[in-house]
Design a protein around this motif. Structure first.
Motif, PDB file in Angstrom:
ATOM      1  N   LEU A  77       0.827  -1.202   0.000  1.00 19.37           N
ATOM      2  CA  LEU A  77       0.000   0.000   0.000  1.00 19.37           C
ATOM      3  C   LEU A  77       0.865   1.257   0.000  1.00 19.37           C
ATOM      4  O   LEU A  77       0.573   2.228  -0.722  1.00 19.37           O
ATOM      5  CB  LEU A  77      -0.927  -0.001   1.214  1.00 19.37           C
ATOM      6  N   GLU A  78       1.942   1.248   0.793  1.00 20.36           N
ATOM      7  CA  GLU A  78       2.843   2.398   0.830  1.00 20.36           C
ATOM      8  C   GLU A  78       3.527   2.611  -0.522  1.00 20.36           C
ATOM      9  O   GLU A  78       3.672   3.751  -0.983  1.00 20.36           O
ATOM     10  CB  GLU A  78       3.901   2.200   1.923  1.00 20.36           C
ATOM     11  N   ILE A  79       3.936   1.527  -1.156  1.00 26.56           N
ATOM     12  CA  ILE A  79       4.575   1.635  -2.469  1.00 26.56           C
ATOM     13  C   ILE A  79       3.609   2.211  -3.496  1.00 26.56           C
ATOM     14  O   ILE A  79       3.964   3.091  -4.294  1.00 26.56           O
ATOM     15  CB  ILE A  79       5.097   0.254  -2.924  1.00 26.56           C
ATOM     16  N   ASP A  80       2.356   1.742  -3.478  1.00 25.95           N
ATOM     17  CA  ASP A  80       1.354   2.270  -4.410  1.00 25.95           C
ATOM     18  C   ASP A  80       1.101   3.759  -4.163  1.00 25.95           C
ATOM     19  O   ASP A  80       0.945   4.542  -5.111  1.00 25.95           O
ATOM     20  CB  ASP A  80       0.043   1.491  -4.265  1.00 25.95           C
ATOM     21  N   THR A  81       1.070   4.157  -2.889  1.00 28.39           N
ATOM     22  CA  THR A  81       0.856   5.564  -2.559  1.00 28.39           C
ATOM     23  C   THR A  81       2.006   6.437  -3.056  1.00 28.39           C
ATOM     24  O   THR A  81       1.795   7.507  -3.643  1.00 28.39           O
ATOM     25  CB  THR A  81       0.706   5.733  -1.040  1.00 28.39           C
ATOM     26  N   LEU A  82       3.242   5.965  -2.849  1.00 28.42           N
ATOM     27  CA  LEU A  82       4.402   6.724  -3.306  1.00 28.42           C
ATOM     28  C   LEU A  82       4.459   6.797  -4.832  1.00 28.42           C
ATOM     29  O   LEU A  82       4.795   7.844  -5.402  1.00 28.42           O
ATOM     30  CB  LEU A  82       5.681   6.090  -2.767  1.00 28.42           C
ATOM     31  N   ASN A  83       4.130   5.700  -5.501  1.00 30.47           N
ATOM     32  CA  ASN A  83       4.122   5.710  -6.966  1.00 30.47           C
ATOM     33  C   ASN A  83       3.101   6.696  -7.502  1.00 30.47           C
ATOM     34  O   ASN A  83       3.360   7.411  -8.486  1.00 30.47           O
ATOM     35  CB  ASN A  83       3.833   4.307  -7.502  1.00 30.47           C
TER      36      ASN A  83
END
Length: 228
Positions: A77-83
């Motif tokens: 979820l954090e990776i998707d948010t940063l992307n």
């Protein structure tokens, strides 16, 4: 579980906490519809008995697996948010033009362009020349001279993230047919080896990047050649 691991081995793990005592279910995992199937190889037939004797899960193990998978979900979820944030910023007026210009260079695509802009910025006036940028990035050839004879020297220390992405871009650029960059790689690799040739190609790519961003013009193969 080593024999059942893969780049998406998490999918196998997600079936473990809910599988109860039926370890043989691992040997019957279906195709997931996207070409992925766990790579059991020759272990598939022996996996159920091996699991029963050496891979027996307890409630404690299932609890730990659930905790680990919950943490992986959080990281995804954090990776998707940063992307999403990175893509939204690249669409702004500040970065949109430069992001597009970098992708005109062979070997550089959207993700690599974003990484390069994140590391060096879009304003090249902060570097007096392309040689200064190459030195800062750690792609400047070492200076090893003795008795008037130049000897092979390694590159200096610099930005490891930038070096890594430029090396990947160099490998992609070396495959582009009928290009100056591929000709350079073909000329260097027999003489100094694949790895050093890729570093040299990454150095040339960085110098091209400097001039593309400095003059706000896309890369053209027929344009003026950089000095060797």
């Amino acid at each position: 579980m080593d024999c059942a691991s893969d780049r998406r081995g998490v999918r196998v793990l997600r079936r473990r906490p809910q599988s109860g005592g039926d370890h043989s279910a691992l040997a019957r995992l279906p195709d997931y519809g996207d070409g992925f199937r766990p790579r059991f190889g020759g272990y598939r037939d022996s996996l159920p008995s091996a699991a029963l004797h050496r891979d027996r899960l307890t409630d404690h193990h299932r609890f730990l697996l659930r905790q680990a998978l919950r943490h992986l979900d959080f990281l995804d979820l954090e990776i998707d948010t940063l992307n999403s944030e990175i893509h939204s910023r690249l669409r702004t007026q500040r970065f949109r033009e430069q992001h597009s210009l970098l992708q005109s260079i062979p070997g550089i695509k959207e993700e690599a362009s974003a990484t390069i802009l994140a590391e060096i910025g879009q304003n090249m006036n902060q570097f007096p020349s392309d040689a200064h940028l190459a030195s800062w990035a750690g792609l400047c050839p070492g200076n090893h001279e003795s008795a008037g004879i130049r000897k092979t020297g390694g590159t200096n220390r610099g930005n490891n993230w930038l070096r890594s992405v430029l090396t990947q871009c160099a490998w992609a650029a070396s495959k582009k047919k009928n290009s100056m960059l591929r000709s350079l790689y073909s000329r260097l690799s027999p003489r100094c080896g694949t790895k050093r040739a890729l570093v040299a190609l990454g150095h040339r790519l960085l110098r091209i990047i400097y001039h593309v961003l400095l003059h706000s013009q896309p890369y053209r193969e027929s344009g003026p050649r950089l000095p060797a």
